[in-house]
Enzyme design. Structure first.
Site, PDB file in Angstrom:
ATOM      1  N   SER A 157       0.871  -1.183   0.000  1.00 51.82           N
ATOM      2  CA  SER A 157       0.000   0.000   0.000  1.00 51.82           C
ATOM      3  C   SER A 157       0.904   1.227   0.000  1.00 51.82           C
ATOM      4  O   SER A 157       2.102   1.115   0.329  1.00 51.82           O
ATOM      5  CB  SER A 157      -0.848  -0.040   1.280  1.00 51.82           C
ATOM      6  OG  SER A 157      -1.389   1.233   1.543  1.00 51.82           O
ATOM      7  N   TYR A 170      -2.053  -1.205  10.207  1.00 46.78           N
ATOM      8  CA  TYR A 170      -2.162  -1.458   8.764  1.00 46.78           C
ATOM      9  C   TYR A 170      -0.890  -0.992   8.061  1.00 46.78           C
ATOM     10  O   TYR A 170      -0.299  -1.735   7.272  1.00 46.78           O
ATOM     11  CB  TYR A 170      -3.397  -0.741   8.198  1.00 46.78           C
ATOM     12  CG  TYR A 170      -3.596  -0.937   6.713  1.00 46.78           C
ATOM     13  CD1 TYR A 170      -4.153  -2.111   6.215  1.00 46.78           C
ATOM     14  CD2 TYR A 170      -3.216   0.049   5.797  1.00 46.78           C
ATOM     15  CE1 TYR A 170      -4.340  -2.300   4.845  1.00 46.78           C
ATOM     16  CE2 TYR A 170      -3.392  -0.128   4.430  1.00 46.78           C
ATOM     17  CZ  TYR A 170      -3.957  -1.298   3.961  1.00 46.78           C
ATOM     18  OH  TYR A 170      -4.132  -1.481   2.609  1.00 46.78           O
TER      19      TYR A 170
HETATM   20  P1  NAP Z   1     -11.511  -5.671   0.659  1.00 46.35           P
HETATM   21  O1  NAP Z   1     -12.550  -5.437  -0.380  1.00 46.35           O
HETATM   22  O2  NAP Z   1     -11.772  -5.255   2.059  1.00 46.35           O
HETATM   23  O3  NAP Z   1     -11.078  -7.195   0.588  1.00 46.35           O
HETATM   24  C1  NAP Z   1     -10.212  -7.722   1.547  1.00 46.35           C
HETATM   25  C2  NAP Z   1     -10.288  -9.214   1.468  1.00 46.35           C
HETATM   26  O4  NAP Z   1      -9.472  -9.750   2.525  1.00 46.35           O
HETATM   27  C3  NAP Z   1     -11.698  -9.731   1.677  1.00 46.35           C
HETATM   28  O5  NAP Z   1     -11.976 -10.753   0.749  1.00 46.35           O
HETATM   29  C4  NAP Z   1     -11.657 -10.291   3.089  1.00 46.35           C
HETATM   30  O6  NAP Z   1     -12.493 -11.393   3.282  1.00 46.35           O
HETATM   31  C5  NAP Z   1     -10.212 -10.752   3.170  1.00 46.35           C
HETATM   32  N1  NAP Z   1      -9.839 -10.909   4.573  1.00 46.35           N
HETATM   33  C6  NAP Z   1      -9.793  -9.964   5.528  1.00 46.35           C
HETATM   34  N2  NAP Z   1      -9.489 -10.520   6.713  1.00 46.35           N
HETATM   35  C7  NAP Z   1      -9.356 -11.858   6.488  1.00 46.35           C
HETATM   36  C8  NAP Z   1      -9.076 -12.963   7.328  1.00 46.35           C
HETATM   37  N3  NAP Z   1      -8.896 -12.837   8.644  1.00 46.35           N
HETATM   38  N4  NAP Z   1      -9.007 -14.187   6.761  1.00 46.35           N
HETATM   39  C9  NAP Z   1      -9.221 -14.352   5.440  1.00 46.35           C
HETATM   40  N5  NAP Z   1      -9.493 -13.337   4.604  1.00 46.35           N
HETATM   41  C10 NAP Z   1      -9.574 -12.101   5.135  1.00 46.35           C
HETATM   42  O7  NAP Z   1     -10.154  -4.925   0.278  1.00 46.35           O
HETATM   43  P2  NAP Z   1      -9.392  -4.680  -1.106  1.00 46.35           P
HETATM   44  O8  NAP Z   1      -9.345  -3.229  -1.296  1.00 46.35           O
HETATM   45  O9  NAP Z   1      -9.882  -5.572  -2.178  1.00 46.35           O
HETATM   46  O10 NAP Z   1      -7.929  -5.117  -0.661  1.00 46.35           O
HETATM   47  C11 NAP Z   1      -7.141  -6.066  -1.352  1.00 46.35           C
HETATM   48  C12 NAP Z   1      -5.687  -5.783  -1.033  1.00 46.35           C
HETATM   49  O11 NAP Z   1      -5.297  -4.531  -1.628  1.00 46.35           O
HETATM   50  C13 NAP Z   1      -5.389  -5.650   0.450  1.00 46.35           C
HETATM   51  O12 NAP Z   1      -4.158  -6.264   0.732  1.00 46.35           O
HETATM   52  C14 NAP Z   1      -5.280  -4.151   0.667  1.00 46.35           C
HETATM   53  O13 NAP Z   1      -4.467  -3.843   1.762  1.00 46.35           O
HETATM   54  C15 NAP Z   1      -4.661  -3.721  -0.643  1.00 46.35           C
HETATM   55  N6  NAP Z   1      -4.849  -2.319  -0.982  1.00 46.35           N
HETATM   56  C16 NAP Z   1      -6.087  -1.847  -1.300  1.00 46.35           C
HETATM   57  C17 NAP Z   1      -6.230  -0.511  -1.634  1.00 46.35           C
HETATM   58  C18 NAP Z   1      -7.564   0.074  -1.984  1.00 46.35           C
HETATM   59  O14 NAP Z   1      -7.662   1.297  -2.224  1.00 46.35           O
HETATM   60  N7  NAP Z   1      -8.633  -0.715  -2.067  1.00 46.35           N
HETATM   61  C19 NAP Z   1      -5.114   0.361  -1.654  1.00 46.35           C
HETATM   62  C20 NAP Z   1      -3.877  -0.164  -1.331  1.00 46.35           C
HETATM   63  C21 NAP Z   1      -3.752  -1.511  -0.992  1.00 46.35           C
HETATM   64  P3  NAP Z   1     -14.048 -11.200   3.689  1.00 46.35           P
HETATM   65  O15 NAP Z   1     -14.768 -11.160   2.348  1.00 46.35           O
HETATM   66  O16 NAP Z   1     -14.309 -12.427   4.445  1.00 46.35           O
HETATM   67  O17 NAP Z   1     -14.157  -9.932   4.482  1.00 46.35           O
END
Ligand code: NAP
Length: 250
Positions: A157, A170
């Site tokens: 990130s 985080y």
């Molecule tokens: P998201 O929509 O919140 O998805 C996160 C995923 O992680 C969900 O499928 C969630 O499962 C899973 N997860 C969370 N805790 C878990 C646990 N204890 N065990 C198993 N699975 C778990 O977020 P996203 O934006 O797609 O994020 C994907 C990646 O991109 C992450 O690593 C995030 O840090 C990174 N990122 C995102 C952004 C952004 O702007 N979106 C920016 C920078 C980095 P559930 O469906 O069960 O909740």
């Protein structure tokens, strides 16, 4: 480095016969990636904690007549070595190898100052974001070595590169992720396993909306728009890309 510096003009993304494990595959970027990888010919192993979400990704993939995925309900906040080894055994029995491992799942946790942080929540975020990927990677290495060209992708990130007030566990977990990816990439330098770390950048998902509730979702990238970059990094077209920390958006 920026993705645009390494991306071919029209990457032909081909993942036929590849077996790819994606964590957090039930929602957000992970769900779109799972769908994209299946459409590119891969068999995807969908790991996440919410079984209903995973099943809906499974249904979508099956309804398109693609390779049948595997649903792996697993709470990464409780993952230990024994569980990871059992999963590795199961994948070994079913497929004999692993071609891709995408550490995508993450917990945002509650944003706020360290002075008032809840330490058990801090520990949980670190466990999911920075410890579970190590446990999983360690357990999967033997299977990844069975692949002709394996690719591991860690997810960082912007706050994994630059510390920012109130981003607490985080941010710390993402600095750790960058380090873990770099360490592993160096250790596997002469191996057939490529290791890269990506920063998706602002993307319209549940996590982003939780971190920036006032932001207009339409003003940022969709999860779907990032999928080609992930597919490229998982494909054999990216064989020369290793040990890189990549911003997926400019
Ligand atoms: P998201 O929509 O919140 O998805 C996160 C995923 O992680 C969900 O499928 C969630 O499962 C899973 N997860 C969370 N805790 C878990 C646990 N204890 N065990 C198993 N699975 C778990 O977020 P996203 O934006 O797609 O994020 C994907 C990646 O991109 C992450 O690593 C995030 O840090 C990174 N990122 C995102 C952004 C952004 O702007 N979106 C920016 C920078 C980095 P559930 O469906 O069960 O909740």
């Amino acid at each position: 480095m920026n993705y645009s510096d390494i991306a071919p003009q029209n990457p032909s993304v081909e993942l036929h016969n590849k077996v790819i494990l994606i964590t957090g595959a039930g929602a957000g970027i992970g769900a779109q990636l799972a769908l994209g990888a299946a459409r590119a010919g891969a068999t995807v192993l969908l790991l996440g904690r919410n079984e209903e979400n995973l099943n809906s990704v499974y249904d979508q993939i099956v309804s398109e007549g693609l390779n049948e995925p595997v649903v792996i309900p697993m709470d990464l906040s409780k993952l230990d070595e024994q569980q990871a080894n059992q999963l590795s055994h199961m994948i070994g029995e079913a497929f004999g190898r692993l071609d891709g491992l995408v550490h995508n799942a993450s917990l945002l946790g509650k944003l706020g100052p360290i002075a008032t942080t809840n330490l058990s929540e801090w520990s949980q975020v670190m466990h999911v974001n920075a410890f579970a990927p190590v446990v999983l990677t360690k357990a999967m290495l033997a299977l990844l070595r069975e692949s002709d060209a394996a690719s591991i992708i860690f997810t960082s990130s912007g706050v994994g590169r630059q510390a920012r007030a109130f981003w607490g566990a985080y941010s710390a977990s993402k600095f750790a992720t960058e380090a873990i990816a770099g360490i592993l990439a160096a250790e596997l330098e002469t191996d057939g396993i490529r290791v890269n770390c990506v920063n998706p950048g602002a993307t319209n998902t549940k996590m982003r909306r939780a971190a920036f509730p006032g932001e207009s979702p339409d003003s940022i990238a969709s999860a779907e728009s990032l999928v080609p970059a992930y597919l490229f990094l998982l494909s054999d077209s990216a064989k020369a890309v290793r040990g890189a920390s990549i911003d997926l958006q400019k």
